[in-house]
Design an enzyme around this catalytic site. Structure first.
Site, PDB file in Angstrom:
ATOM      1  N   TYR A 108       0.912  -1.162   0.151  1.00 23.96           N
ATOM      2  CA  TYR A 108       0.102   0.213  -0.062  1.00 23.96           C
ATOM      3  C   TYR A 108       0.909   1.156  -0.131  1.00 23.96           C
ATOM      4  O   TYR A 108       0.801   1.918   0.724  1.00 23.96           O
ATOM      5  CB  TYR A 108      -0.892  -0.131   1.465  1.00 23.96           C
ATOM      6  CG  TYR A 108      -1.972   0.826   1.537  1.00 23.96           C
ATOM      7  CD1 TYR A 108      -2.986   1.005   0.551  1.00 23.96           C
ATOM      8  CD2 TYR A 108      -2.025   1.789   2.657  1.00 23.96           C
ATOM      9  CE1 TYR A 108      -4.162   2.001   0.779  1.00 23.96           C
ATOM     10  CE2 TYR A 108      -2.811   2.425   2.882  1.00 23.96           C
ATOM     11  CZ  TYR A 108      -4.079   2.620   1.947  1.00 23.96           C
ATOM     12  OH  TYR A 108      -5.129   3.522   2.337  1.00 23.96           O
TER      13      TYR A 108
ATOM     14  N   HIS B  87      -2.445   7.344  -3.623  1.00 20.48           N
ATOM     15  CA  HIS B  87      -3.644   6.353  -3.394  1.00 20.48           C
ATOM     16  C   HIS B  87      -3.865   6.300  -1.988  1.00 20.48           C
ATOM     17  O   HIS B  87      -5.112   6.114  -1.628  1.00 20.48           O
ATOM     18  CB  HIS B  87      -3.142   4.941  -4.062  1.00 20.48           C
ATOM     19  CG  HIS B  87      -4.239   3.856  -3.521  1.00 20.48           C
ATOM     20  ND1 HIS B  87      -5.365   3.788  -4.372  1.00 20.48           N
ATOM     21  CD2 HIS B  87      -3.946   2.861  -2.637  1.00 20.48           C
ATOM     22  CE1 HIS B  87      -5.994   2.549  -3.646  1.00 20.48           C
ATOM     23  NE2 HIS B  87      -5.365   2.277  -2.873  1.00 20.48           N
TER      24      HIS B  87
ATOM     25  N   ARG C 207     -11.543   7.777   6.125  1.00 19.21           N
ATOM     26  CA  ARG C 207     -11.381   8.259   7.641  1.00 19.21           C
ATOM     27  C   ARG C 207     -11.239   9.764   7.485  1.00 19.21           C
ATOM     28  O   ARG C 207     -10.988  10.269   8.846  1.00 19.21           O
ATOM     29  CB  ARG C 207      -9.892   7.845   7.966  1.00 19.21           C
ATOM     30  CG  ARG C 207     -10.047   6.388   8.333  1.00 19.21           C
ATOM     31  CD  ARG C 207      -8.658   5.910   8.977  1.00 19.21           C
ATOM     32  NE  ARG C 207      -7.512   5.967   7.972  1.00 19.21           N
ATOM     33  CZ  ARG C 207      -7.069   5.004   7.049  1.00 19.21           C
ATOM     34  NH1 ARG C 207      -7.958   3.878   7.026  1.00 19.21           N
ATOM     35  NH2 ARG C 207      -6.490   5.397   6.169  1.00 19.21           N
TER      36      ARG C 207
ATOM     37  N   ASP D 234      -4.875  -5.938  -9.115  1.00 18.31           N
ATOM     38  CA  ASP D 234      -5.120  -6.503  -7.920  1.00 18.31           C
ATOM     39  C   ASP D 234      -6.761  -6.179  -7.514  1.00 18.31           C
ATOM     40  O   ASP D 234      -7.154  -5.239  -7.080  1.00 18.31           O
ATOM     41  CB  ASP D 234      -4.442  -5.977  -6.621  1.00 18.31           C
ATOM     42  CG  ASP D 234      -4.976  -6.417  -5.322  1.00 18.31           C
ATOM     43  OD1 ASP D 234      -5.216  -7.668  -5.109  1.00 18.31           O
ATOM     44  OD2 ASP D 234      -4.736  -5.737  -4.377  1.00 18.31           O
TER      45      ASP D 234
ATOM     46  N   GLN E 247     -14.616  -5.296   1.263  1.00 16.27           N
ATOM     47  CA  GLN E 247     -13.650  -4.498   2.148  1.00 16.27           C
ATOM     48  C   GLN E 247     -14.226  -3.567   3.026  1.00 16.27           C
ATOM     49  O   GLN E 247     -13.459  -3.836   4.024  1.00 16.27           O
ATOM     50  CB  GLN E 247     -12.750  -3.781   1.118  1.00 16.27           C
ATOM     51  CG  GLN E 247     -11.383  -3.378   1.520  1.00 16.27           C
ATOM     52  CD  GLN E 247     -10.568  -2.718   0.482  1.00 16.27           C
ATOM     53  OE1 GLN E 247     -10.923  -2.628  -0.688  1.00 16.27           O
ATOM     54  NE2 GLN E 247      -9.291  -2.094   0.872  1.00 16.27           N
TER      55      GLN E 247
ATOM     56  N   TYR F 164     -12.584  -4.843   6.916  1.00 21.45           N
ATOM     57  CA  TYR F 164     -11.102  -4.682   6.893  1.00 21.45           C
ATOM     58  C   TYR F 164     -10.659  -4.103   8.202  1.00 21.45           C
ATOM     59  O   TYR F 164      -9.556  -4.177   8.412  1.00 21.45           O
ATOM     60  CB  TYR F 164     -10.770  -3.362   5.756  1.00 21.45           C
ATOM     61  CG  TYR F 164     -10.791  -1.920   6.204  1.00 21.45           C
ATOM     62  CD1 TYR F 164      -9.901  -1.282   6.515  1.00 21.45           C
ATOM     63  CD2 TYR F 164     -12.196  -1.439   6.324  1.00 21.45           C
ATOM     64  CE1 TYR F 164      -9.753  -0.025   7.075  1.00 21.45           C
ATOM     65  CE2 TYR F 164     -12.246  -0.203   6.622  1.00 21.45           C
ATOM     66  CZ  TYR F 164     -11.133   0.633   7.279  1.00 21.45           C
ATOM     67  OH  TYR F 164     -11.182   1.918   7.575  1.00 21.45           O
TER      68      TYR F 164
ATOM     69  N   LYS G 117     -10.120  -9.058  -1.461  1.00 20.24           N
ATOM     70  CA  LYS G 117      -9.089  -9.285  -2.365  1.00 20.24           C
ATOM     71  C   LYS G 117      -8.458 -10.648  -2.626  1.00 20.24           C
ATOM     72  O   LYS G 117      -7.317 -10.772  -3.310  1.00 20.24           O
ATOM     73  CB  LYS G 117      -7.825  -8.140  -1.886  1.00 20.24           C
ATOM     74  CG  LYS G 117      -8.073  -6.751  -2.232  1.00 20.24           C
ATOM     75  CD  LYS G 117      -7.216  -6.086  -1.292  1.00 20.24           C
ATOM     76  CE  LYS G 117      -7.633  -4.546  -1.236  1.00 20.24           C
ATOM     77  NZ  LYS G 117      -7.091  -3.884  -2.476  1.00 20.24           N
TER      78      LYS G 117
ATOM     79  N   THR H 266      -6.169 -11.996  -8.738  1.00 16.36           N
ATOM     80  CA  THR H 266      -5.269 -11.133  -9.128  1.00 16.36           C
ATOM     81  C   THR H 266      -4.404 -11.576 -10.389  1.00 16.36           C
ATOM     82  O   THR H 266      -4.226 -12.515 -10.356  1.00 16.36           O
ATOM     83  CB  THR H 266      -4.084 -11.152  -7.833  1.00 16.36           C
ATOM     84  OG1 THR H 266      -4.703 -11.003  -6.642  1.00 16.36           O
ATOM     85  CG2 THR H 266      -3.076 -10.140  -8.053  1.00 16.36           C
TER      86      THR H 266
ATOM     87  N   THR I  78      -1.645   0.285  -5.309  1.00 21.26           N
ATOM     88  CA  THR I  78      -2.121   1.101  -6.331  1.00 21.26           C
ATOM     89  C   THR I  78      -1.284   2.230  -6.786  1.00 21.26           C
ATOM     90  O   THR I  78      -0.903   3.117  -5.910  1.00 21.26           O
ATOM     91  CB  THR I  78      -3.503   1.623  -5.979  1.00 21.26           C
ATOM     92  OG1 THR I  78      -4.139   0.244  -5.474  1.00 21.26           O
ATOM     93  CG2 THR I  78      -4.360   2.019  -7.090  1.00 21.26           C
TER      94      THR I  78
HETATM   95 CA    CA Z   1      -3.745  -3.550  -3.841  1.00 19.96          CA
END
Ligand code: CA
Length: 414
Positions: free
Chosen positions: A123, A128, A137, A228, A235, A239, A248, A252, A345
């Site tokens: 990540y 992203h 958030r 992905d 999610q 998550y 996920k 892929t 991403t």
């Molecule tokens: Ca990803």
């Protein structure tokens, strides 16, 4: 660096993704058993066949995966690359001997290029992370407090990494709308892509033994395009607190060609200036990113017209694959030949540079209008998504080919 000319003349076209400078590795078949190959111009060169004919020393190229060859290490990789330059270069004395191992690329089937030992997804793109963090958030808490200090990742599933061209079933799962009292179970309604580059680990590390960033860089065999696929509604509900799981795990996609670190060498560039100094084990001894142009097209169901929905560059990453790999091994985690590391991403600063529909449509609130007038927030059944990438040299380019997937309807589930 300039174009290296080949007697396979289609490789000398400045627009050709597979000039002699590239020599990516893959696995193909044309009726018989799958074996290792490289690409030159519009041809596939049967490396397994050449090894069997005694033209190449035994490197495991007759196998249906690159793992054995990758595990032989950087000297073997460089040796084969030099041998192939000799075989395929303009004026080669070996042309007649090699020619019988060339097949038209459009007449062969490409397979998953290596057995994916394990798949880890990071990540590590700042734009992203800020975009998604802002949506989930709020702008003040967009970047988690650890983000500027280490590449955040999670252990994904190797079992569902598939080669480009494999159809993808819409996943089913548990979701809960924010205003609903209880969750439900059914087909994903917010199916998304993530435009990433995958780093392919060529040589492993020992359990209990961290590696430096420089050692990590040398362990990387090459890079693939990676989509992905992500189920955003699944999610959003699942998550916290341990990160993505089923959202996920269902698929892929990767491109069939592994573009080697050697081919990308002229395109190295540095990660951006650090907002916070990194701990010493994550500092890079030199440029570890690459200047690789990336794009995504969507072709909606029933249409033949692809619409470009994203254009960005791998140089947007905050952490390089070498940093990710060094961080991964830092605890003593053993890394193996065939491990796949997703970059995270790759979104650029502008709206058109965003590498997911979640960002492009800002959580589904700003639909995209495609070339044929269709609109999309997330992916519908029958839509085809295609990732492309290339590094632009002077008079040649290093292409990644394409990473394609079409979405099929969700399975019927009682
Ligand atoms: Ca990803």
């Amino acid at each position: 660096m300039h174009l290296l000319k080949s007697w396979v003349t289609t490789a000398n076209d400045p627009e050709c993704p597979f000039p002699l400078n590239n020599l990516p590795f893959g696995v193909f078949s044309n009726g018989g058993a799958p074996r290792c190959c490289t690409a030159v111009g519009d041809k596939v060169l049967d490396l397994g066949g050449m090894e069997r004919a005694g033209l190449l020393k035994p490197l495991g190229l007759t196998e249906p995966a690159l793992n054995t060859f990758m595990d032989k290490g950087p000297e073997a990789w460089a040796g084969l690359r030099a041998t192939l330059f000799g075989f395929l270069g303009e004026g080669s004395q070996a042309a007649a001997m090699v020619e019988r191992h060339l097949f038209p690329m459009d007449a062969v089937t490409m397979h998953l290029p290596f057995r994916v030992s394990e798949y880890t997804d990071f990540y590590a793109g700042r734009n992203h992370a800020i975009n998604v963090g802002t949506m989930f958030r709020g702008a003040e808490n967009a970047l988690p407090p650890n983000w500027l200090h280490m590449p955040i990742g999670y252990n994904g599933r190797a079992s569902t990494v598939v080669v480009s061209g494999t159809d993808i079933r819409r996943p089913v799962g548990q979701t809960k709308a924010p205003d609903a009292d209880a969750p439900g179970f059914g087909p994903c309604k917010r199916l998304d892509i993530e435009l990433e580059l995958g780093a392919v680990v060529g040589t492993g590390s020992n359990m209990g033994q961290p590696v430096t960033v420089a050692e990590a860089d040398a362990m990387i065999f090459g890079y693939v395009l990676l989509n992905d696929w992500s189920a955003r509604d699944i999610q959003a509900w699942e998550y916290q607190p341990l990160g993505p799981f089923q959202a996920k795990a269902f698929a892929t996609s990767i491109s069939p060609w592994v573009v080697t670190r050697a081919a990308l060498e002229p395109f190295r560039c540095s990660t951006p200036d650090r907002e916070k100094d990194l701990l010493p084990y994550l500092r890079e001894p030199g440029p570890m990113l690459y200047d690789i142009d990336l794009s995504v097209t969507m072709t909606p169901k029933g249409s033949k017209t692809p619409s470009t929905i994203c254009q960005t560059n791998y140089n947007e990453m905050y952490y390089s694959a070498a940093q990710q790999l060094a961080h991964h091994a830092s605890s003593g985690c053993k890394m193996n030949a065939g491990d796949l590391l997703g970059s995270g991403t790759i979104s650029g600063p502008e709206k058109e540079n965003r590498g997911s529909l979640l960002e492009l449509t800002w959580d589904g609130k700003e639909p995209l209008t495609l070339e044929g007038g269709e609109t999309r927030t997330f992916i519908e059944d029958g839509d085809t998504l295609t990732l492309r990438g290339h590094a632009q040299g002077s008079g040649y380019c290093i292409g990644f080919g394409t990473c394609i997937g079409t979405i099929k309807p969700a399975p019927i589930f009682p």
